[in-house]
Structures are given as structure tokens and as C-alpha cells.
Enzyme design. Sequence first.
Site, mmCIF file in Angstrom:
data_model
loop_
_atom_site.group_PDB
_atom_site.id
_atom_site.type_symbol
_atom_site.label_atom_id
_atom_site.label_comp_id
_atom_site.label_asym_id
_atom_site.label_seq_id
_atom_site.Cartn_x
_atom_site.Cartn_y
_atom_site.Cartn_z
ATOM 1 N N ASP A 1 5.425 -5.137 9.360
ATOM 2 C CA ASP A 1 6.725 -4.166 10.349
ATOM 3 C C ASP A 1 7.247 -5.115 12.157
ATOM 4 O OD1 ASP A 1 7.457 -2.442 8.571
ATOM 5 O OD2 ASP A 1 6.876 -0.238 9.915
ATOM 6 N N THR B 1 -0.812 7.368 -0.550
ATOM 7 C CA THR B 1 -2.360 7.694 -1.596
ATOM 8 C C THR B 1 -3.382 6.152 -0.683
ATOM 9 O OG1 THR B 1 -1.382 5.915 -3.195
ATOM 10 C CG2 THR B 1 -0.696 8.338 -3.943
ATOM 11 N N ASP C 1 1.827 -1.348 12.306
ATOM 12 C CA ASP C 1 1.731 -2.114 10.981
ATOM 13 C C ASP C 1 2.200 -3.751 11.263
ATOM 14 O OD1 ASP C 1 3.398 -2.402 9.385
ATOM 15 O OD2 ASP C 1 3.828 -0.940 8.278
ATOM 16 N N ARG D 1 0.906 -1.336 -0.330
ATOM 17 C CA ARG D 1 0.035 -0.045 -0.115
ATOM 18 C C ARG D 1 1.342 1.660 -0.180
ATOM 19 N NH1 ARG D 1 -3.931 1.598 4.720
ATOM 20 N NH2 ARG D 1 -2.100 2.213 5.693
HETATM 21 C C1 PRP Z 1 -0.867 -3.769 5.435
HETATM 22 C C2 PRP Z 1 -1.592 -5.088 5.261
HETATM 23 C C3 PRP Z 1 -2.164 -5.285 3.745
HETATM 24 C C4 PRP Z 1 -3.090 -3.958 3.899
HETATM 25 C C5 PRP Z 1 -3.982 -3.152 4.447
HETATM 26 O O1 PRP Z 1 0.098 -4.221 3.994
HETATM 27 O O2 PRP Z 1 -1.085 -5.962 5.328
HETATM 28 O O3 PRP Z 1 -2.526 -5.448 3.132
HETATM 29 O O4 PRP Z 1 -1.900 -3.047 4.529
HETATM 30 O O5 PRP Z 1 -4.147 -1.964 4.004
HETATM 31 P P1 PRP Z 1 -5.316 -1.502 2.942
HETATM 32 O O6 PRP Z 1 -6.731 -2.268 3.949
HETATM 33 O O7 PRP Z 1 -5.691 0.096 3.340
HETATM 34 O O8 PRP Z 1 -5.274 -1.872 1.968
HETATM 35 P P2 PRP Z 1 1.316 -3.485 3.807
HETATM 36 O O9 PRP Z 1 0.851 -2.779 2.375
HETATM 37 O O10 PRP Z 1 1.352 -2.136 4.971
HETATM 38 O O11 PRP Z 1 2.716 -4.290 3.409
HETATM 39 P P3 PRP Z 1 3.438 -4.993 3.968
HETATM 40 O O12 PRP Z 1 2.377 -6.534 4.246
HETATM 41 O O13 PRP Z 1 4.828 -5.456 3.336
HETATM 42 O O14 PRP Z 1 3.954 -4.150 5.424
HETATM 43 N N1 URA Z 2 -1.331 -2.054 7.338
HETATM 44 C C1 URA Z 2 -0.947 -2.467 8.975
HETATM 45 O O1 URA Z 2 -0.047 -3.468 8.646
HETATM 46 N N2 URA Z 2 -1.886 -1.839 9.690
HETATM 47 C C2 URA Z 2 -2.984 -1.033 9.635
HETATM 48 O O2 URA Z 2 -3.688 -0.421 10.470
HETATM 49 C C3 URA Z 2 -3.419 -0.530 8.382
HETATM 50 C C4 URA Z 2 -2.675 -1.182 6.866
#
Ligand code: PRP
Ligand code: URA
Length: 210
Positions: free
Chosen positions: A204, A107, A201, A103
Amino acid sequence: MRVHVADHPLITHKLTVLRDVNTPSPIFRALVEEIMTLLAYEGTRGVRVEPVDIVTPVAPTTGVRIADPKPLIVPILRAGLGMLDGMVKLLPSAEVGFLGMARNEETLEPTTYAERLPEDLSDRQCFVLDPMLATGGSLTAAIEFLLARGATDVTAICILAAPEGLKAVEEALHGREVTVVLGAVDERLNERGYIVPGLGDAGDRLYGTV
Ligand code: PRP
Ligand code: URA
């Protein structure tokens, strides 16, 4: 779209420790796996089975086994990877495909950066794993990807959802054969698109900051 919130006290207890900012990564990872196994029990309620004849030490009988084609588990990288072992424990005969999505933190739009899935998913039961359903953009894109490859039966398993995101997924996938199984629905999204109170997150906390 069917939505099931698995509000079991054991899940809520484990979720409370998961949310705690003081919970270190090794415990966070173990809890994600445990919560996943508990959610998988609910999420696989509709898994397809077929009859099988066996003989017990006492008598012949008919039971069931997981039907062919085997279910496909799709963890959304990165954070969904933390849920994979917990799911595979309950469904060891399933196959695993991968979708990498990130994500954009400005944006809040998701982009797909990796894909390793069968070309034809018609007649496959698919289980999408992602701990966080925030705006719902990533989950909607992932499910639309699977539907475009012919999947007709998709279950998404998420640990936490924001009500706004859940509504957005429901509107985007209106009328499609999709089930969403959740550990909890939280209060809201904040101005940065994070779930409140949430757990921060997820990627993370599982794997460290990139
Ligand atoms: C996080 C999570 C989802 C997304 C949710 O992933 O694991 O995939 O955000 O957000 P949304 O519902 O607003 O789309 P992220 O994009 O942070 O990637 P990551 O798993 O690599 O940390
Ligand atoms: N992605 C995450 O990992 N945590 C949130 O709260 C939203 C998006």
C-alpha cells in the site's frame, strides 16, 4: 538456512525514513530501490562467476563474468516489484520471473495468484525479493515453489523481518540451501500479523490501497 542481517549505518538511516508514517509514496519508492541496491551487494556475494580472458591497454589478464545460466530474480508481487530496479542495477544480465502472492488478512495464509517462471530451475541461482517477512508464510511458499521446480541455490532478500517469521521460515526450510539477507530484524508481530515497529503495509505504501 543462512541468515545475514546487513546492519550498515546507511541502511539503518534509510530504513528510519522508510518507516516514518509521514514519508510519502514517491520517497518511499525511491528508498526501497536504494535499500535494495545496498542489500543486493551483500545478497550477491555468492553469485556464480566464470573466468574470462581480456586484454587491458597494458597487458592480457584474466577476470570474471557472471556465469551461465544467468541468475533469476523473482520479485514477489506486489511489494517485491518495488525492489526489482534496485536489484537489476547491480545484476543487469539476470533474467526476471514473477510470482504473485497475497496474504489473506484474516487467516494470514498466502495464496499464489500469478506465476511466470521457467519450468525448469535446476542449476539456476534464484534471488527472491520481498520487502516484508512477517509470519514467513509468503516467503516459505515462494521458496518452496522454486525448490519444487529444481532450484538448488536460493537467496531471499527482504528489508524487514519479524523474529517469529524468520524462525518459521528456518523450520520449514530446514536443511535446504537457502540464504536470507535482511535490512533489519524487528521486535515482533502484532495480533494482525504486522511487523512491529515495521513500516506498515509495504504494498500500500508503494502503490496505494487496492
Ligand atoms: C506482504 C509482503 C509479503 C507478505 C508478508 O504482501 O509483501 O509478501 O505480505 O507476510 P507473511 O510473511 O505473513 O506471509 P501482501 O500479501 O500484503 O501483498 P501485496 O504485496 O500485494 O501488498
Ligand atoms: N505485510 C506488510 O506489508 N507489512 C507487514 O508488517 C506485514 C505483512
